[in-house]
Design an enzyme around this catalytic site. Structure first.
Site, mmCIF file in Angstrom:
data_model
loop_
_atom_site.group_PDB
_atom_site.id
_atom_site.type_symbol
_atom_site.label_atom_id
_atom_site.label_comp_id
_atom_site.label_asym_id
_atom_site.label_seq_id
_atom_site.Cartn_x
_atom_site.Cartn_y
_atom_site.Cartn_z
ATOM 1 N N CYS A 51 8.783 -10.383 -13.424
ATOM 2 C CA CYS A 51 7.589 -10.781 -12.596
ATOM 3 C C CYS A 51 6.284 -10.672 -13.358
ATOM 4 C CB CYS A 51 7.796 -9.267 -11.741
ATOM 5 S SG CYS A 51 7.354 -7.806 -12.762
ATOM 6 N N TYR A 52 6.327 -10.873 -14.446
ATOM 7 C CA TYR A 52 5.109 -11.043 -15.185
ATOM 8 C C TYR A 52 4.311 -12.269 -15.047
ATOM 9 C CZ TYR A 52 6.319 -6.652 -18.133
ATOM 10 O OH TYR A 52 6.756 -5.499 -18.641
#
Length: 312
Positions: A51-52
């Site tokens: 999710c970065y």
């Protein structure tokens, strides 16, 4: 650089690891220099998450390792999954431990990282809607396929670990938690036992003692932050006593305040691993130096109190 085993995995990882949450902000050349600095200093463990920035940081890490022709067999790569970020709004809208989401997320990360396996994968934050049987199926498939070698969790309390561990056959080796001189709640609760003041409130279920009992490694994220991404405490005028104490001890050992802040975490017998988030090579070098410093017990408590804590 010092090394220690993560959980009971047999993996001997550097006591400090390089996190890459903000690596997407850097150019390919800058990312390569950051990764090279870590490798040259003896770091053999890198942490990222799907999710970065929609995998952008993982892609930067994967490309940097390729450009540097790093020996994959000597490097440990960890990612995290289980957070769903809406691709249109880029907002987190749910936590998702469904088999479909986890398998797809892991495959996406393997492409981002340009590798066919990760050494560790962590459930990123608790999904209260988790179907335990489905989670077990996902873990079994990931392991049997060779895509994941070891498993763990992040931001999970002891009872949640027990629940998850009851369902999955793979030992949960690590728990990634915020910890450092600017975020000492796990220690405060242990010290203020049988009291009614604010530090005595157990927000975490005795995470440090539990982790030691279960032989789980705590990976300390945001070790230089205070609050929840409110800023760093090093050279921050809000923390004059802490910075003065850090400097005094740093002068004694011939290192920087950054090194002593790392050494403070590593001094704890829970055998934690520190996740560095800096994107500045010179600071990474300063922080890595903390692995070679063992402060005294009194210095550890001096820093704890200088950070605004007390002893009952």
């Amino acid at each position: 650089m010092k090394y220690s085993e993560l959980g009971t995995s047999g993996v001997m990882a550097s006591r400090v690891a390089q996190g890459v949450m903000r690596l997407h902000e850097k150019s390919a050349d800058e990312a390569r220099e950051i990764v090279k600095t870590a490798l040259d200093g003896g770091i053999n463990f890198f942490d990222t998450a799907d999710c970065y920035t929609a995998g952008a940081s993982s892609r930067r890490l994967g490309q940097a390792l390729q450009d540097l022709e790093a020996d994959r067999s000597k490097i440990y790569v960890q990612t995290k999954f289980g957070i769903y970020r809406n691709p249109e709004s880029d907002q987190i809208t749910r936590y998702d431990f469904s088999k479909k989401h986890l398998l797809e997320a892991l495959d996406s990360e393997l492409r981002n990282l340009q590798t066919d396996y990760v050494d560790f994968v962590l459930l990123h934050r608790p999904d209260t809607l988790v179907d335990l049987d489905e989670l077990a199926e996902a873990f079994n498939e990931l392991q049997s396929s060779g895509k994941v070698r070891h498993f763990g969790v992040s931001n999970v309390n002891p009872m949640q670990v027990e629940m998850l561990q009851s369902a999955v056959g793979q030992k949960l080796e690590v728990n990634q938690l915020q910890f450092g001189l600017g975020h000492t709640g796990m220690v405060q609760q242990e010290i203020h036992v049988n009291m009614t003041d604010a530090p005595s409130v157990d927000h975490d279920g005795g995470l440090i003692s539990y982790s030691r009992l279960r032989h789980m490694t705590i990976q300390a994220w945001s070790p230089f932050q205070f609050g929840f991404f409110e800023g760093v405490f090093i050279d921050n005028p809000k923390f004059p006593e802490l910075n003065a104490t850090l400097q005094r001890i740093a002068d004694k050992y011939g290192v920087t305040k950054n090194a002593i802040a790392v050494a403070w975490i590593l001094r704890h017998p829970a055998n934690m691993q520190v996740l560095l988030g800096s994107m500045t090579p010179s600071r990474i070098e300063e922080m890595m130096a903390g692995t070679d410093v063992r402060i005294t017990a009194q210095e550890w408590y001096d820093l704890y109190m200088a950070a605004g804590n007390d002893l009952p």
